[in-house]
Design an enzyme around this catalytic site. Structure first.
Site, PDB file in Angstrom:
ATOM      1  N   SER A  18      -8.123  15.474  11.673  1.00  0.00           N
ATOM      2  CA  SER A  18      -9.582  15.354  11.596  1.00  0.00           C
ATOM      3  C   SER A  18     -10.050  15.539  10.154  1.00  0.00           C
ATOM      4  O   SER A  18      -9.397  16.220   9.348  1.00  0.00           O
ATOM      5  CB  SER A  18     -10.247  16.396  12.494  1.00  0.00           C
ATOM      6  OG  SER A  18     -10.218  17.676  11.884  1.00  0.00           O
TER       7      SER A  18
ATOM      8  N   GLY B 245     -16.694   0.583  28.484  1.00  0.00           N
ATOM      9  CA  GLY B 245     -15.971   0.648  29.747  1.00  0.00           C
ATOM     10  C   GLY B 245     -14.848  -0.364  29.864  1.00  0.00           C
ATOM     11  O   GLY B 245     -14.399  -0.682  30.980  1.00  0.00           O
ATOM     12  N   ILE B 246     -14.372  -0.867  28.751  1.00  0.00           N
ATOM     13  CA  ILE B 246     -13.274  -1.830  28.768  1.00  0.00           C
ATOM     14  C   ILE B 246     -11.983  -1.124  29.192  1.00  0.00           C
ATOM     15  O   ILE B 246     -11.643  -0.069  28.647  1.00  0.00           O
ATOM     16  CB  ILE B 246     -13.075  -2.459  27.376  1.00  0.00           C
ATOM     17  CG1 ILE B 246     -14.383  -3.109  26.898  1.00  0.00           C
ATOM     18  CG2 ILE B 246     -11.923  -3.459  27.396  1.00  0.00           C
ATOM     19  CD1 ILE B 246     -14.866  -4.228  27.760  1.00  0.00           C
TER      20      ILE B 246
ATOM     21  N   TYR C 189       0.836  -1.203   0.000  1.00  0.00           N
ATOM     22  CA  TYR C 189       0.000   0.000   0.000  1.00  0.00           C
ATOM     23  C   TYR C 189       0.872   1.255   0.000  1.00  0.00           C
ATOM     24  O   TYR C 189       0.646   2.188  -0.778  1.00  0.00           O
ATOM     25  CB  TYR C 189      -0.910  -0.015   1.219  1.00  0.00           C
ATOM     26  CG  TYR C 189      -1.761   1.231   1.365  1.00  0.00           C
ATOM     27  CD1 TYR C 189      -2.756   1.526   0.445  1.00  0.00           C
ATOM     28  CD2 TYR C 189      -1.576   2.095   2.438  1.00  0.00           C
ATOM     29  CE1 TYR C 189      -3.542   2.659   0.575  1.00  0.00           C
ATOM     30  CE2 TYR C 189      -2.360   3.230   2.573  1.00  0.00           C
ATOM     31  CZ  TYR C 189      -3.336   3.507   1.644  1.00  0.00           C
ATOM     32  OH  TYR C 189      -4.109   4.638   1.778  1.00  0.00           O
TER      33      TYR C 189
END
Length: 205
Positions: A95, A79-80, A30
């Protein structure tokens, strides 16, 4: 994504951030294809007089994000706990809002012609800090375990997941000073602002 010898590295030795001045060093098909595309575009530019602008962004994120970034959001939402409290790496991101803005800038600003720019938000974060910011955008409490980096790498070797651990612990920083100075460009949104957009999109799914 193309890489240079300095682009992805251990936190034990942090050289200067990757910039358009570095010699390309693609490490997979790639990356090689992107490098070959850049070379081809420069040849077209030289033979036709067409002005070409090449943008080299790091990891992109925004509403609609998929793959590993979406998985990160999902894990934070559940919440891991993440064993990233002891990792001191630095990662650049860009962004989608800022990416769209710099594309528009390059189309309209004559100073962009013929240039190659590495572009980022300019707010580099560690893997743990990214978890904290995603959690804040989701209105969740981040769960970071202070596991030493050396222990993570040892566990990675024992479980044959060294490559995954390396990606979590390595740094990948981009120097966007050239595009900022030449085009007088400033990212219109901050990372936290974009992450709030991402959270709003995610919660609407």
């Amino acid at each position: 994504r193309r890489k240079t010898k300095n682009q992805e590295r251990s936190t034990e030795n942090l050289p200067a951030a990757f910039s358009e001045r570095d010699q390309p060093y693609p490490q997979d098909p790639y990356g090689q294809s992107k490098h070959e595309a850049e070379v081809a575009l420069r040849k077209i530019e030289a033979s036709t007089g067409m002005e070409v602008v090449i943008l080299r962004p790091p990891l992109l994120y925004g509403p609609g994000v998929k793959a590993n970034f979406l998985k990160l959001i999902q894990l934070v939402d559940k919440g891991i706990p993440f064993p990233l409290g002891g990792v001191k790496n630095k990662r650049s991101l860009l962004s989608l809002t800022n990416f769209a803005d710099i594309i528009s800038k390059c189309v309209t600003d004559p100073m962009a012609g013929g240039q190659t720019f590495t572009v980022c938000d300019g707010d580099d974060v560690s893997s743990g800090e990214l978890v904290e910011r995603v959690a804040k955008a989701l209105g969740k409490a981040p769960r970071l375990l202070p596991v030493p980096e050396w222990l993570m790498k040892l566990v990675g070797k024992l479980t044959r997941k060294s490559a995954q651990v390396q990606r979590l612990c390595s740094s990948l920083q981009v120097d966007s000073s050239h595009v900022r100075e030449r085009l007088d460009w400033k990212p219109p949104v901050t990372m936290d602002e974009e992450l709030r957009k991402v959270a709003k999109w995610y919660e609407s799914l």
